[in-house]
Design a protein around this motif. Structure first.
Motif, short mmCIF file in Angstrom:
data_model
loop_
_atom_site.label_atom_id
_atom_site.label_comp_id
_atom_site.label_asym_id
_atom_site.label_seq_id
_atom_site.Cartn_x
_atom_site.Cartn_y
_atom_site.Cartn_z
N TRP A 420 0.80 -1.18 -0.11
CA TRP A 420 -0.15 0.02 0.00
C TRP A 420 0.88 1.11 -0.02
O TRP A 420 0.45 2.46 -0.39
CB TRP A 420 -0.79 0.11 1.02
CG TRP A 420 -1.81 -1.14 1.11
CD1 TRP A 420 -1.68 -2.19 1.93
CD2 TRP A 420 -2.97 -1.37 0.19
NE1 TRP A 420 -2.82 -3.32 1.52
CE2 TRP A 420 -3.64 -2.58 0.61
CE3 TRP A 420 -3.52 -0.63 -0.77
CZ2 TRP A 420 -4.89 -3.33 0.06
CZ3 TRP A 420 -4.76 -1.11 -1.40
CH2 TRP A 420 -5.14 -2.38 -0.89
N SER A 423 1.92 1.96 -4.03
CA SER A 423 0.64 1.17 -4.57
C SER A 423 0.87 1.31 -6.35
O SER A 423 0.21 0.87 -7.03
CB SER A 423 -0.56 1.47 -4.15
OG SER A 423 -0.91 3.04 -4.49
N PHE A 424 1.40 2.44 -6.79
CA PHE A 424 1.63 2.64 -8.10
C PHE A 424 2.87 2.14 -8.66
O PHE A 424 3.01 1.96 -10.03
CB PHE A 424 1.52 4.15 -8.34
CG PHE A 424 0.11 4.57 -8.25
CD1 PHE A 424 -0.69 4.75 -9.37
CD2 PHE A 424 -0.21 5.17 -7.08
CE1 PHE A 424 -2.15 5.10 -9.18
CE2 PHE A 424 -1.45 5.94 -6.87
CZ PHE A 424 -2.46 5.76 -8.16
N ARG A 432 -4.01 -3.72 -6.94
CA ARG A 432 -5.01 -4.04 -7.90
C ARG A 432 -5.67 -5.31 -7.65
O ARG A 432 -6.88 -5.45 -7.64
CB ARG A 432 -4.57 -3.95 -9.28
CG ARG A 432 -4.39 -2.54 -9.71
CD ARG A 432 -3.92 -1.78 -9.10
NE ARG A 432 -3.92 -0.31 -9.63
CZ ARG A 432 -3.20 0.81 -8.90
NH1 ARG A 432 -2.42 0.62 -7.73
NH2 ARG A 432 -3.13 2.03 -9.26
N MET A 435 -7.88 -4.93 -4.36
CA MET A 435 -8.84 -4.01 -4.87
C MET A 435 -9.99 -4.77 -5.82
O MET A 435 -11.32 -4.52 -5.39
CB MET A 435 -8.46 -2.69 -5.43
CG MET A 435 -9.49 -2.10 -6.47
SD MET A 435 -8.64 -1.18 -7.61
CE MET A 435 -8.65 -1.92 -9.13
N PHE B 39 -9.33 2.34 -2.37
CA PHE B 39 -8.12 2.86 -2.40
C PHE B 39 -7.82 3.67 -3.68
O PHE B 39 -8.41 3.45 -4.62
CB PHE B 39 -6.95 1.86 -2.23
CG PHE B 39 -6.39 1.53 -3.43
CD1 PHE B 39 -5.07 2.03 -3.69
CD2 PHE B 39 -6.99 0.50 -4.26
CE1 PHE B 39 -4.35 1.75 -4.83
CE2 PHE B 39 -6.36 0.19 -5.36
CZ PHE B 39 -5.02 0.74 -5.64
N THR B 40 -7.07 4.92 -3.50
CA THR B 40 -6.69 5.79 -4.55
C THR B 40 -6.52 5.29 -5.78
O THR B 40 -5.83 4.33 -6.04
CB THR B 40 -5.31 6.79 -4.19
OG1 THR B 40 -5.53 6.89 -2.87
CG2 THR B 40 -5.30 8.05 -4.85
N GLY B 41 -7.44 5.80 -6.79
CA GLY B 41 -7.20 5.49 -8.14
C GLY B 41 -8.01 4.05 -8.52
O GLY B 41 -8.24 3.40 -9.76
N SER B 42 -8.68 3.63 -7.55
CA SER B 42 -9.53 2.44 -8.00
C SER B 42 -10.81 2.67 -8.79
O SER B 42 -11.38 3.58 -8.77
CB SER B 42 -10.38 1.97 -6.68
OG SER B 42 -11.48 1.18 -7.04
#
Lengths: 581, 458
Positions: A420, A423-424, A432, A435, B39-42
């Protein structure tokens, strides 16, 4: 209560369409549950009735049944035939059945002698009627008469009794049809491909089922589980890239061919034993080819391209590895040929380290442990465990070196446990995944409706992260069900071991299942950040041809240890008697 | 064969690992899936790069943020600036923390159906802050850097949570280019929660709590100040010689000499225990916002270090929000309510979240709290008449923290002792000079605004 109403709600509220999808969403996991439970009952609930291959008549007139092809004779309680006499050693001899119907006896270093008809033997043939003497204790080897064999075959419970495999397969077909119904709606542009591909799949599974019926085999649970997992995999394939469904089908065809040929070869132990050397050599050749021809994909050099097809040799080596490692008991107790296997494993491990494929290295390591454990008796076990620990140390060392020198491995490990926070980048795939698992809920968003499809291919959502892909589109329940299905096969092997004919089969099946389960562990735990992501496929579900082929190959070992009456094509019937009604 | 069959336990263990792992994951799913999903960007809950959630209002229902409107934020520039750190900016430099924490409640996400039946755009997040009070605070800060925090120590509602500097999210500055004078230093940081400051003399309240707990007779003693005092070879000074003074006078004078003596008598362990009781070095979570830890480490301190620590210098650092809670605890007789920023969340007409009141652990005994309250009240009456608000009793202490440069950090902390308006507060102004003269007027304006808001609500 409202949560349950929400179940039927779509983007435009409760409509006919949303109810249609809701029913599909509910039916798929329900059917899957029934399929898994039926298979589990059949595989895990069977009575473990021994097969009697011969009798040993003691001087007292007492008849001892010989229940395996390989039998340890001795004084200790864990011997297969316990001879509780002072002159008999704890481990005295091994009585082995040959493919031609004859028997041999091998002295395994007992204090007392082993004699056949009064002549001392270290390893020699025993014919029916011969008197076998262990440390002075005499017994006569007697055959099982045809009538007795027939009676035995008739009285043993047939595989699948009470849980008709045919009905389970009908349910699976229904499951597949429902999946198609959903896919042709959500993926209307690919509906021809989807319908054709699933049609072929359904055709193949019924062909196999009928084929086995024709040769009077009724155990189809293992194949059903495989087809169940493949159906989910095909659904993923349809969602990610429908064009690849045909490629998967071709790989499945090749895999089934390997499964049938290997299974057939395993029927005869002598044939299987000869295959070992061929397999060992093939494994070495495959890896050498890989080292020479390997191309770098995603930082690992474990791919070969041949005539437009790409495959991972390490996948097929798994089958060779198990064949090379499996061994009959006579060999095990005389402690021969152990170091050969250790050297062979070290060679494979070395190749994988050079190829920078640590996921595969971990899988082979677990396979090695499974085999080493089964092959070890008291003294060599110590050596083997030492070797195992040594190899682990080398693996860890190599991993540390690799993290330093290969950026792609370092990246994979760097994100572990801190997904986390990055996360990018390093945690991209796992965040992902989580999510999408959360987005899918327990019942999924519907086949083809997820977001993981945009991460297919290079993003590995249809291979390394397939657990998340399945969770998002088919629901968490389905994802858990496919793990149950696999774990169930593992439990089946453990249960079957007690009535196995030869240790060769027990070792083969146990190693094959260990490999499949450790693959699932690395795949699923990597996806949800319990372990670093190692890029390992989930058996039968992940998109990938080599993986599909190797999984079918490994499944053949399972079939070879299934000694339930009339269960497996890879097991010879002990008597024709069982064939008749 | 038997012994070989037994050793298949290896496969059994692998199967168990697999099943156990899946079970563990299933439990984690039910605990955390709502966080994962938003979460961010989901892509499931974001559209065009921002959370597609509906709106955020202040306690009065005034809309601060609306995903439906083009400009997203309030029409008033002042309110946009005053609530920036609560809402986040467009570029994501200041994350929308509250929105992120409650996103799943605004969509009506549920763990059974996932996002399948989710409704976007219909959510409403109601904050406890008052846009009005925030705006008053912003004006009172008058362009200086620092924080203003006010919260109800009986219920936990945060009424004001301002962090400066701030900017208009619809007209963001180019922070890198325009920062030659340092005016945007730390603009993206929510100072109330994410900064710790050298407290200066407001820390004397903590020292006093420890001292009074250890020796209640301290209240009746007198202290002599000659303007300076040597502790372990180091000189501790006061602005002037305060002469002979009672304890309440010593606090009102903020006499360093007297507090050096009190600190040394109290000792390291009692003082450290008191900082632990007020959770100074802990991080607490407020609606998903984790406060930064303060610092109180006397492990290497000699007597001089200890004396300075008791005066709020040495290496002592406190987070303003944490210190505000401690003030609330004094007002609350030793225990305060834990603060919260989000009152409720709704989705499509259904309430999906409602704040629950929680109490802090006891931070100080009831008797000591009462004693501190009297001392702080005396302080305000004698020293900071400017902060006194008619009709209520304000109790407070100021501080002027030396931070190594010429510019001191001005601090001011306290509470209103009132059943109707139980408000604890903290004001910090960086480079603010003297604590009382800089901060007291800010505190008065904001407290008055908060009282008006509460009055308006009846």
């Amino acid at each position: 209560m409202e949560v349950f109403l929400d179940f039927f709600r779509g983007p435009e509220g409760v409509t006919l369409l949303s109810v249609y999808h809701a029913i599909l969403r509910l039916s798929l996991p329900a059917l899957a549950l029934i399929i898994v439970i039926r298979s589990a009952k059949s595989l895990l609930g069977f009575r473990r009735e021994p097969e009697v291959w011969a009798w040993l008549r003691l001087a007292t007139g007492e008849l001892l049944p010989v229940t395996h092809w390989e039998n340890l004779l001795g004084r200790k309680k864990s011997a297969d035939i316990v001879l509780d006499f002072a002159t008999v050693s704890k481990n005295h001899a091994v009585l082995t059945k040959l493919d031609d119907g004859g028997w041999t006896v091998t002295d395994i270093g007992a204090k007392g002698r082993v004699e056949v008809n009064g002549n001392r033997v270290l390893s020699g043939r025993v014919n029916y009627g011969d008197t076998l003497s262990l440390g002075g204790l005499e017994m006569v080897l007697e055959p099982v008469s045809k009538e007795e064999a027939k009676l035995q075959a008739d009285s043993r419970t047939k595989a699948g009794k009470g849980h008709s495999p045919g009905l389970t397969l009908v349910l699976l077909t229904l499951f597949q049809l429902l999946a198609v119904l959903e896919l042709i709606f959500n993926r209307s542009e690919d509906r021809v491909t989807v319908m054709t591909a699933f049609g072929i799949l359904i055709g193949v599974q019924w062909l196999m089922f009928i084929g086995q019926k024709l040769i009077k085999r009724s155990g189809f649970e293992v194949e059903t589980i495989a087809f169940f997992l493949i159906s989910i995999g095909m659904g993923i394939c349809a969602s990610a890239n429908a064009g690849e469904m045909y490629k998967q089908l071709i790989a499945m065809g090749v895999g089934i061919a390997i499964f049938l040929v290997l299974g057939f070869c395993l029927r005869d132990l002598e044939r299987a034993k000869k295959l070992r050397y061929l397999a060992a050599a093939a494994g070495i050749l495959l890896f050498l080819a890989n080292l020479v021809l390997g191309r770098n994909i995603n930082g690992s050099r474990n791919w070969i391209y041949l005539g437009g097809f790409s495959f991972q040799p390490s996948e097929l080596v798994k089958i060779c590895f198990i064949l090379a490692g499996a061994s009959t008991m006579e060999r095990i107790v005389t402690r021969r040929n152990l170091w050969g296997f250790v050297v062979y494993t070290a060679f494979i491990g070395g190749c994988l380290v050079i190829l920078n494929d640590f996921g595969a290295a971990a899988i082979f390591f677990v396979g090695f442990l499974a085999i080493a454990l089964l092959r070890s008796s008291s003294y060599p076990s110590v050596v083997l465990i030492l070797v195992g620990v040594g190899m682990l140390a080398v693996l860890v060392l190599a991993a540390i070196l690799a993290i330093k020198h290969f950026p792609h491995v370092a990246n994979r490990f760097a994100g572990y446990g801190h997904i986390w926070e990055d996360s990018f980048n390093k945690g991209y795939q796992q965040t992902r995944s989580l999510m999408c698992i959360a987005a899918g809920g327990l019942f999924g968003l519907g086949l083809g409706n997820g977001w993981m499809q945009y991460m297919a291919g290079a993003g590995a959502s249809d291979t390394d992260l397939v657990f998340a892909y399945v969770s998002e589109e088919w629901g968490l329940l389905m994802a858990i069900m496919m793990i149950f299905a696999l774990a169930m096969l593992g439990l089946f092997v453990v249960r079957s071991a007690k009535v196995a004919r030869s240790s060769f089969y027990t070792i083969g099946a146990s190693a094959a299942m260990s490999i499949l389960m450790v693959q699932a562990i690395l795949n699923v735990f990597g996806t949800v950040d319990f372990l670093p992501l190692t890029g390992v496929t989930f058996p039968f579900v992940s998109n990938g041809g080599s993986s599909m082929m190797s999984c079918w190959g490994l499944l053949a070992f399972l079939k070879a240890c299934d000694t339930r009456q009339n269960a497996s094509f890879a097991v010879k019937l002990s008597s024709k008697g069982g064939d008749r009604k | 064969m038997k012994s070989i069959a037994k050793r298949t336990w290896f496969a059994l263990i692998l199967a168990c690992i697999l099943l156990f792992g899946v079970l563990t994951f299933a439990i984690r799913y039910f605990l955390y899936a709502d966080r994962w999903v938003s979460f961010t960007g989901s892509p499931h809950v974001y559209s065009h790069g921002r959370l597609d959630t509906g709106k955020i209002t202040d306690r009065s229902g005034e809309v601060l943020y609306s995903a439906d409107s083009k400009q997203l934020y309030s029409d008033s520039t002042k309110i946009r600036k005053a609530t920036l750190h609560l809402l986040g900016d467009k570029a994501g430099n200041i994350p929308p923390r509250l929105l992120r924490t409650y996103a799943s409640r605004l969509f009506g996400y549920d763990k059974l159906n996932g996002t399948a039946a989710m409704e976007t755009g219909g959510g409403e997040l109601k904050l406890t802050v008052s846009a009005q009070a925030q705006a008053v605070a912003l004006q009172a800060m008058n362009g200086r850097k620092g924080v203003v925090g006010v919260y109800n120590y009986r219920t936990g509602e945060v009424l004001c949570a301002l962090s400066c500097p701030t900017f208009d999210p619809l007209d963001p500055p180019n922070v890198e280019k325009e920062n030659s004078d340092g005016r945007w230093d730390g603009v993206y940081v929510y100072r109330l929660f994410h900064t710790s400051y050298t407290p200066g003399s407001i820390f004397k309240l903590t020292t006093l709590a420890a001292a009074l707990d250890k020796d209640p007779e301290l209240a009746n003693e007198t202290f002599v100040c000659e303007g300076s005092r040597i502790v372990n070879g180091e000189k501790i000074t006061c602005p002037k010689a305060h002469g002979e003074q009672s304890l309440q006078e010593a606090l009102a004078h903020s006499c360093n000499c007297a507090f050096a003596e009190i600190t040394l008598r109290t000792g390291k362990s009692a003082l450290t225990a008191q900082t632990e009781a007020i959770r100074l070095a802990e991080s607490i979570e407020i609606d998903g916002i984790k406060t930064v830890r303060g610092r109180f480490d006397l492990s290497d301190a000699e007597d001089n270090g200890l004396a300075w620590a008791g005066i709020g210098q040495y290496t002592v650092m406190v987070n303003p929000c944490q210190y505000m809670i401690w003030m609330g605890a004094i007002g609350g007789g030793g225990i305060a309510a834990e603060p919260y920023l989000v009152e409720s969340a709704r989705c499509g007409g259904k309430q999906t979240y409602a704040a629950e009141e929680k109490l802090t652990p006891r931070m100080v005994s009831r008797e000591t709290a009462a004693e501190l309250r009297d001392l702080m009240r005396y302080n305000v009456r004698e020293m900071y008449g400017s902060v006194d608000i008619p009709g209520v009793e304000v109790c407070a202490k100021s501080g002027t923290a030396e931070v190594g440069t010429d510019a001191n950090t001005a601090t001011f902390a306290g509470f209103i002792d009132s059943e109707k308006y139980p408000l604890a507060f903290i004001v910090v102004v960086e480079e603010g000079g003297a604590g009382s003269s800089t901060c007291a007027p800010i505190a008065r304006d904001v407290l008055q605004a908060c009282i008006n808001v509460l009055k308006g609500e009846g």
